[in-house]
Write a protein that holds these residues in place. Structure first.
Motif, short mmCIF file in Angstrom:
data_model
loop_
_atom_site.label_atom_id
_atom_site.label_comp_id
_atom_site.label_asym_id
_atom_site.label_seq_id
_atom_site.Cartn_x
_atom_site.Cartn_y
_atom_site.Cartn_z
N ILE A 1 50.38 36.91 45.04
CA ILE A 1 49.24 36.98 44.12
C ILE A 1 48.70 35.58 43.85
N GLU A 2 47.40 35.45 43.98
CA GLU A 2 46.79 34.20 43.52
C GLU A 2 46.42 34.45 42.07
N ALA A 3 47.10 33.73 41.17
CA ALA A 3 46.92 34.01 39.74
C ALA A 3 45.45 33.91 39.35
N TYR A 4 45.02 34.80 38.51
CA TYR A 4 43.63 34.85 38.05
C TYR A 4 43.30 33.58 37.27
N GLY B 1 54.66 49.76 49.88
CA GLY B 1 54.17 50.29 51.15
C GLY B 1 52.85 51.05 51.04
N ASP B 2 52.46 51.43 49.84
CA ASP B 2 51.15 52.09 49.66
C ASP B 2 50.03 51.08 49.82
N GLU B 3 48.82 51.61 49.94
CA GLU B 3 47.65 50.73 50.05
C GLU B 3 46.62 51.07 48.99
N ALA B 4 45.95 50.04 48.48
CA ALA B 4 44.81 50.24 47.59
C ALA B 4 43.64 49.44 48.15
N ILE B 5 42.47 50.06 48.16
CA ILE B 5 41.30 49.42 48.76
C ILE B 5 40.42 48.81 47.67
N HIS B 6 39.91 47.60 47.95
CA HIS B 6 38.83 47.05 47.13
C HIS B 6 37.85 46.37 48.09
N THR B 7 36.70 45.97 47.61
CA THR B 7 35.69 45.43 48.51
C THR B 7 35.73 43.89 48.53
N THR B 8 35.12 43.31 49.56
CA THR B 8 35.24 41.86 49.82
C THR B 8 35.07 41.00 48.58
N HIS B 9 34.00 41.25 47.82
CA HIS B 9 33.75 40.43 46.64
C HIS B 9 34.06 41.22 45.37
N GLY B 10 34.99 42.16 45.48
CA GLY B 10 35.34 43.00 44.33
C GLY B 10 36.08 42.21 43.26
N PHE B 11 36.14 42.79 42.09
CA PHE B 11 36.79 42.15 40.94
C PHE B 11 38.24 41.79 41.28
N LEU B 12 38.64 40.55 40.93
CA LEU B 12 39.94 40.01 41.36
C LEU B 12 41.16 40.72 40.78
N VAL B 13 40.96 41.43 39.69
CA VAL B 13 42.12 42.11 39.10
C VAL B 13 42.65 43.21 40.04
N TYR B 14 41.80 43.74 40.93
CA TYR B 14 42.28 44.83 41.81
C TYR B 14 43.40 44.38 42.75
N PRO B 15 43.19 43.28 43.52
CA PRO B 15 44.32 42.86 44.37
C PRO B 15 45.52 42.40 43.55
N LEU C 1 49.05 44.16 44.31
CA LEU C 1 50.22 43.41 44.79
C LEU C 1 51.33 43.45 43.74
N GLY C 2 50.96 43.42 42.49
CA GLY C 2 51.95 43.46 41.41
C GLY C 2 52.72 44.77 41.40
N ALA C 3 52.10 45.82 41.93
CA ALA C 3 52.77 47.12 41.99
C ALA C 3 53.53 47.29 43.31
N GLY C 4 53.55 46.24 44.12
CA GLY C 4 54.32 46.29 45.37
C GLY C 4 53.54 46.89 46.54
N ALA C 5 52.25 47.15 46.33
CA ALA C 5 51.46 47.78 47.39
C ALA C 5 50.64 46.73 48.13
N LYS C 6 49.93 47.20 49.16
CA LYS C 6 49.12 46.29 49.97
C LYS C 6 47.66 46.41 49.56
N ALA C 7 47.01 45.25 49.38
CA ALA C 7 45.59 45.25 49.02
C ALA C 7 44.75 45.21 50.30
N VAL C 8 43.98 46.25 50.51
CA VAL C 8 43.16 46.35 51.72
C VAL C 8 41.70 46.08 51.35
#
Ligand SMILES: Cc1ncc(COP(=O)(O)O)c(C=O)c1O
Length: 368
Positions: free
Chosen positions: A16-19, A106-120, A124-131
């Motif tokens: 995680i890159e800290a906010y 191992g799960d994935e959550a999707i956000h968009t290229t310039h989406g709000f930074l809290v999503y990734p 990642l904090g929940a152990g999933a992959k940010a797509v």
């Protein structure tokens, strides 16, 4: 396998890159205009301030852990069943709780290229992959999001309008996205800036939440209501999602002053209308004036603007930021949002808006 010599965070946490919040000071400048965090220039409703102050005499008491009166007030304001509302310490907390409740390793959550930074961060904090799903023209693309869906996808985070771009997608597009998502994927519609939008084809998503089992809408008191310091947000969700989030929610996650101020704020329609009017007027003015200076401005429906700078030495976003900061005008660098050549500016007071335009004109060596 050798045992670790000190505690090790779960996988993903160190990725995680800290906010980094927007700057709030300009060293050596007497008067500072903070236009870096999309806060309202009008401040909160005077009634919300009074309600907050009235709590000072009872700080020994725990708040109502269910925030019942606040949920009822929100329910009245929007015509919603309070049982389908959960309040959080900012919508940030709700986004994080949704990630914790619905994402596993191992799960994935999707956000968009310039989406709000809290999503990734939440993902990642929940152990999933940010797509990341590509945007087109700084706007979320339903087709790109759908193309990114795999069997592992559990959440799609969509800020509508998005921060920091200020762009939105129509309700027809949101419905198309929802129709094509597998039913086990949670669609999180983050409508933090919904109140500012003046477009006939926009909806925050209430209807979709009410008629489906896999859509959640989050809202905040930090923007139009001017209560960012108190940390207050809410979500409208299907009953099963409410039940899941309530199981992991801290028992007193929302403070008593936040509840009291939130009730007063949501009931002060005149104050909200003033904020909307102010924003509509100055958003349009700023876009026009900044474009006249030769800079590109992404069309925004929110309470901020994304201003693009050339890469020419002496005219870059970084140099503009330094120039403005020296004059007490604090905008937001958005390199962390993959927008190194842009600055985001919140719509401010008339004084602040005029000062920014004049300073940009000076920076670019032209007259406003
Ligand atoms: C798109 C978006 N969602 C959520 C938030 C978080 O707001 P809150 O203050 O309610 O945590 C912000 C704040 O900047 C935002 O821009």
């Amino acid at each position: 396998m050798t045992a670790a010599t000190r505690p090790v965070p779960r996988a993903g946490v160190l990725e995680i890159e800290a906010y980094v919040p927007g700057k709030s000071s300009a060293p050596g400048v007497a008067k500072v205009f903070k236009l870096s965090s999309n806060e309202t220039p009008l401040g909160p409703s005077p009634r919300a301030i009074a309600a907050y102050k009235a709590c000072a005499d009872h700080l020994e008491d725990y708040p109502d852990g269910a925030a019942s009166e606040l949920r009822e007030a929100i329910g009245r304001a929007f015509g919603l069943d309070p049982n389908r509302i959960v309040c959080g310490a900012g919508s940030d907390e709700l986004l994080n709780m949704l990630a914790r409740a619905y994402l596993a390793d191992g799960d994935e959550a999707i956000h968009t290229t310039h989406g709000f930074l809290v999503y990734p961060i939440a993902t990642l904090g929940a152990g999933a992959k940010a797509v990341v799903a590509a945007e087109s023209d700084f706007t979320a693309s339903v087709d790109a999001i759908l193309a990114a869906v795999t069997k592992k996808t559990k959440i799609v985070f969509l800020a509508n309008p998005n921060n920091p771009t200020g762009t939105y997608i129509s309700f027809a597009e949101v419905k198309r996205l929802h129709r094509s998502l597998p039913p086990n994927v949670l669609l999180v519609l983050d409508a933090a800036y919904a109140e500012y939008v003046r477009r006939n084809d926009y909806e925050s998503g209430i209807e979709l939440v009410a008629t489906s089992e896999n859509v959640v809408m989050t809202r905040t008191f930090s923007k139009i209501h001017g209560l960012a310091a108190l940390r207050l947000g809410w979500m409208f969700a299907p009953a099963e999602v409410v039940a899941a989030v309530n199981r992991i929610r801290g028992p007193f996650n929302v403070s008593a002053p936040a509840i009291a101020a939130g009730i007063a704020a949501i009931e002060d329609h005149a104050h909200q209308e003033r904020a909307r009017e102010h924003n509509a007027r100055w958003l349009a003015w700023l876009k026009e004036e900044i474009e006249k200076l030769g800079l590109k401005v992404t069309p925004s429906v929110a309470n901020f603007l994304l201003i693009h700078f050339p890469q020419t030495k002496g005219r870059t976003a970084k140099e503009a930021d330094a120039f403005l900061t020296k004059r007490g005008l604090i905008l937001r660098q958005v390199g962390a949002y993959k927008l190194p050549d842009a600055l985001r500016m919140s719509v401010g007071t008339e004084e602040a808006n005029r000062l920014v335009v004049a300073a940009l004109a000076e920076f670019l060596g032209r007259t406003a």
